[in-house]
Scaffold this motif. Structure first.
Motif, PDB file in Angstrom:
ATOM      1  N   GLU A 249       0.919  -1.315  -0.062  1.00 11.48           N
ATOM      2  CA  GLU A 249      -0.138   0.124  -0.006  1.00 11.48           C
ATOM      3  C   GLU A 249       0.759   1.245  -0.071  1.00 11.48           C
ATOM      4  N   ASN A 250       0.156   2.410  -0.173  1.00 13.63           N
ATOM      5  CA  ASN A 250       0.972   3.855  -0.324  1.00 13.63           C
ATOM      6  C   ASN A 250       1.358   4.122   0.931  1.00 13.63           C
ATOM      7  N   ASP A 251       2.661   4.148   1.250  1.00 11.17           N
ATOM      8  CA  ASP A 251       3.118   4.715   2.630  1.00 11.17           C
ATOM      9  C   ASP A 251       3.885   6.011   2.508  1.00 11.17           C
ATOM     10  N   GLU A 252       3.787   6.682   3.609  1.00  6.14           N
ATOM     11  CA  GLU A 252       4.225   7.896   3.539  1.00  6.14           C
ATOM     12  C   GLU A 252       4.769   8.442   4.947  1.00  6.14           C
ATOM     13  N   ASP A 253       6.153   8.815   4.753  1.00  6.01           N
ATOM     14  CA  ASP A 253       6.682   9.454   6.029  1.00  6.01           C
ATOM     15  C   ASP A 253       6.771   8.445   7.121  1.00  6.01           C
ATOM     16  N   VAL A 254       7.054   7.309   6.807  1.00  6.52           N
ATOM     17  CA  VAL A 254       7.264   6.301   7.925  1.00  6.52           C
ATOM     18  C   VAL A 254       8.653   6.250   8.304  1.00  6.52           C
ATOM     19  N   GLU A 255       9.202   6.559   9.686  1.00  5.62           N
ATOM     20  CA  GLU A 255      10.572   6.732   9.945  1.00  5.62           C
ATOM     21  C   GLU A 255      11.081   5.395  10.801  1.00  5.62           C
ATOM     22  N   ILE A 256      11.900   4.875  10.420  1.00  2.00           N
ATOM     23  CA  ILE A 256      12.350   3.501  11.177  1.00  2.00           C
ATOM     24  C   ILE A 256      13.635   3.953  11.428  1.00  2.00           C
ATOM     25  N   ARG A 280       8.987  11.488   0.712  1.00  2.00           N
ATOM     26  CA  ARG A 280       9.486  10.353   1.353  1.00  2.00           C
ATOM     27  C   ARG A 280       8.528   9.492   1.717  1.00  2.00           C
ATOM     28  N   THR A 281       8.766   8.265   1.384  1.00  2.00           N
ATOM     29  CA  THR A 281       8.028   6.999   2.004  1.00  2.00           C
ATOM     30  C   THR A 281       8.613   6.547   3.112  1.00  2.00           C
ATOM     31  N   PHE A 282       9.818   6.211   3.202  1.00  2.20           N
ATOM     32  CA  PHE A 282      10.431   5.634   4.222  1.00  2.20           C
ATOM     33  C   PHE A 282      11.898   6.399   4.634  1.00  2.20           C
ATOM     34  N   HIS A 283      12.043   6.519   5.746  1.00  2.00           N
ATOM     35  CA  HIS A 283      13.327   6.874   6.180  1.00  2.00           C
ATOM     36  C   HIS A 283      13.806   5.878   7.319  1.00  2.00           C
ATOM     37  N   ILE A 284      14.857   4.975   6.866  1.00  2.00           N
ATOM     38  CA  ILE A 284      15.359   3.942   7.710  1.00  2.00           C
ATOM     39  C   ILE A 284      16.932   4.375   7.780  1.00  2.00           C
ATOM     40  N   HIS A 285      17.143   4.594   9.257  1.00  2.00           N
ATOM     41  CA  HIS A 285      18.292   5.294   9.854  1.00  2.00           C
ATOM     42  C   HIS A 285      18.718   4.903  11.052  1.00  2.00           C
ATOM     43  N   HIS A 286      19.852   4.790  11.429  1.00  2.00           N
ATOM     44  CA  HIS A 286      20.416   4.576  12.698  1.00  2.00           C
ATOM     45  C   HIS A 286      19.992   3.208  13.408  1.00  2.00           C
ATOM     46  N   ASN A 287      19.820   2.315  12.622  1.00  2.00           N
ATOM     47  CA  ASN A 287      19.739   0.864  12.902  1.00  2.00           C
ATOM     48  C   ASN A 287      20.823   0.096  12.828  1.00  2.00           C
ATOM     49  N   CYS A 288      20.610  -1.074  13.736  1.00  2.00           N
ATOM     50  CA  CYS A 288      21.637  -1.984  13.578  1.00  2.00           C
ATOM     51  C   CYS A 288      20.996  -3.609  12.899  1.00  2.00           C
ATOM     52  N   PHE A 289      21.646  -3.787  11.787  1.00  2.00           N
ATOM     53  CA  PHE A 289      21.044  -5.068  11.218  1.00  2.00           C
ATOM     54  C   PHE A 289      21.981  -6.359  11.388  1.00  2.00           C
ATOM     55  N   VAL A 302      12.791   6.395  -0.755  1.00  2.00           N
ATOM     56  CA  VAL A 302      13.198   5.974   0.154  1.00  2.00           C
ATOM     57  C   VAL A 302      14.749   6.565   0.632  1.00  2.00           C
ATOM     58  N   GLU A 303      15.091   6.690   1.786  1.00  2.00           N
ATOM     59  CA  GLU A 303      16.454   6.880   2.341  1.00  2.00           C
ATOM     60  C   GLU A 303      17.006   6.162   3.376  1.00  2.00           C
ATOM     61  N   ALA A 333      15.981   6.929  -4.808  1.00  2.00           N
ATOM     62  CA  ALA A 333      16.139   6.243  -3.439  1.00  2.00           C
ATOM     63  C   ALA A 333      17.634   6.586  -3.283  1.00  2.00           C
ATOM     64  N   SER A 334      18.191   6.751  -1.920  1.00  2.00           N
ATOM     65  CA  SER A 334      19.522   7.023  -1.585  1.00  2.00           C
ATOM     66  C   SER A 334      20.111   6.026  -0.418  1.00  2.00           C
ATOM     67  N   PHE A 335      21.119   5.550  -0.427  1.00  2.00           N
ATOM     68  CA  PHE A 335      21.903   4.500   0.405  1.00  2.00           C
ATOM     69  C   PHE A 335      23.027   5.378   0.640  1.00  2.00           C
TER      70      PHE A 335
END
Length: 466
Positions: A249-256, A280-289, A302-303, A333-335
């Motif tokens: 579905e259409n996501d918007e400004d979800v910060e993870i 921005r749809t997703f901002h995925i930052h400062h996580n440990c994978f 996506v960023e 998208a940016s990585f």
């Protein structure tokens, strides 16, 4: 004089009522709990004492009601042995309410109820579909709960707005339903500890998700959502194989951000999906994978930045970012500014044509893996618009096994600039002109993540906060 006496008497009555309310004893039996909830008024607070409360039907709190236990280890709500809702509706239909059983949950919120709060207790199946169900709740506040041993999911909502779910534990709170409980019989779509359809302006923070029972199905989703808007998922520790799934579905400004992920984040959308007005749809930052199969793609807008991807060379099964579709996606998208240790198959592999992709200021160290993996670190479809793909200002080191930067001949049309490349086997095919910019991370990587910042990331190293 009579009027003064009446006023004084009234004041004393009100004061007595206030004092009595403040000193009201917690309910201590199942019958008293059901009576208090059923007979309570909107906005009332019900204190529940220590003990195990075996319910034979869902609790239905009034709007504005607070149900507060004595603590996760002290107050336990569970289904009575006689309450065994039929599993025939599992797995539920996901995107619609028709066909699911909202009465198969310990707590069934009234439709469109506002300001309901639950805290300080354990909610346990084991024969129930889930713990909490709600359609259209606003300002739902769930905290300091332990939700465990449910068949399909823990918290199940539709059209949830302005919710706060924090400081909870989810243990075996759902998964892939096996019909009849028989191993090997696929029940279809997997449930999730938190399964929200159409979630807006909400926060999910400081929760722990674990799988404890090896007898359960292997698949277990931490957070599932079908469309999230302006919501934040942060400081969670999710120790299951699919950590977060927000696809389609259409996501918007979800910060993870600031999470520890032992599994995958899945965010694909056909052709990447629309980019909202915010960009921005997703901002995925400062996580440990921790898993080499970290992010399912593709998605536009996506960023992904300032994460530590720290993988075991013995578990080299995944591409860090994987896209399996066929429809061309326009991006962007940016990585950038990520640390990547021991990518398995590679860093980014996208099956469909993808455009407007920026990969910059990362530091990637690829050591020899158990297979060993020898593919190029980046794999792109031959029909990508390579004029819009840039790999620049990165530090990329292959220690032991040499690996190429790219997997396909067409990919060399990308902009490849100012990278420091060590033991990269196709370096002779790369122009890679140098500039005055500094390769690698723009700033050192240091942050806390997980439940209440339990893990400190300091460059390549991690350590417990305490």
């Amino acid at each position: 004089m009579s009027s003064r006496i009446t006023q004084s008497t009234t004041s004393l009555v009100v004061l007595f009522q206030i004092i009595s309310f403040g000193l009201a004893a917690p309910v201590t039996t199942t019958e008293a709990l059901v009576a208090a909830v059923n007979g309570g008024t909107p906005g009332e607070t019900i204190e529940v004492g220590p003990g195990t409360f075996e319910l034979s039907a869902p609790l239905v709190p009034k709007p504005g009601m607070t149900i507060s236990g004595a603590g996760k280890d002290k107050t336990i709500l569970t289904g009575a042995a006689s309450w065994k809702p039929s599993p025939q509706s599992l797995p539920d239909p996901e995107m619609k309410t028709q066909g699911l059983d909202p009465q198969a949950y310990l707590v069934r919120l009234p439709d469109k109820a506002a300001n309901v709060s639950l805290a300080g207790m354990t909610l346990r199946g084991p024969s129930l579909h889930g713990a909490i169900y709600g359609y259209g709740p606003t300002n739902l506040h769930l905290h300091d709960l332990r939700i465990e041993d449910t068949l399909w999911c823990g918290i199940r909502t539709f059209s949830m707005q302005r919710a706060r779910i924090h400081d909870c534990e989810f243990i075996d709170a759902g998964g892939r339903w096996k019909r009849g409980g028989k191993p090997g019989i696929d029940g279809g779509i997997t449930g999730g500890a938190i399964f929200a359809v159409w979630m807006k302006d909400s926060e999910i923070a400081h929760n722990r998700f674990t799988r404890a029972q090896t007898s359960k199905a292997d698949e277990f989703y931490g957070i599932k959502c079908r469309q999230g808007k302006r919501s934040r998922i942060h400081h969670n520790t999710i120790e299951v194989n699919f950590s977060v799934e927000l696809p389609f579905e259409n996501d918007e400004d979800v910060e993870i951000d600031h999470n520890i992920f032992h599994g995958t984040i899945s965010i694909p959308k056909h052709a990447g999906g629309p980019v909202p007005e915010s960009g921005r749809t997703f901002h995925i930052h400062h996580n440990c994978f921790r898993d080499s199969y970290s992010i399912e793609f593709v998605r536009n807008g996506v960023e992904i930045d300032h994460n530590l991807f720290d993988f075991d060379v013995q578990k080299d099964h995944g591409n860090l970012i994987s896209g399996f579709g066929k429809a061309p996606a326009k991006g962007p998208a940016s990585f950038h500014d990520n640390l990547v240790s021991n990518p398995g198959r590679g860093v980014i592999w996208i099956n469909e044509p993808y455009s407007n992709l920026a990969i910059h200021n990362n530091h990637i160290v690829a050591r020899t893996t158990t297979t060993p993996r020898s593919e190029g670190l980046f794999g792109f479809h031959r029909d990508c618009d390579f004029d819009t793909i840039a790999i620049r200002d990165n530090i990329i080191e292959c220690i032991g096994q040499p690996r190429p930067l790219l997997r396909s001949r067409e990919s060399y049309r990308s902009t490849i600039q100012n990278n420091i490349l060590t033991n990269v086997s196709d370096i002779d095919q790369l122009d890679n002109p140098q500039t005055d910019a500094k390769p690698g991370l723009s700033t050192p990587l240091k942050f806390d993540c997980g439940v209440h910042g339990e893990l400190i990331v300091d460059g390549w190293k991690t350590r417990p906060a305490n």
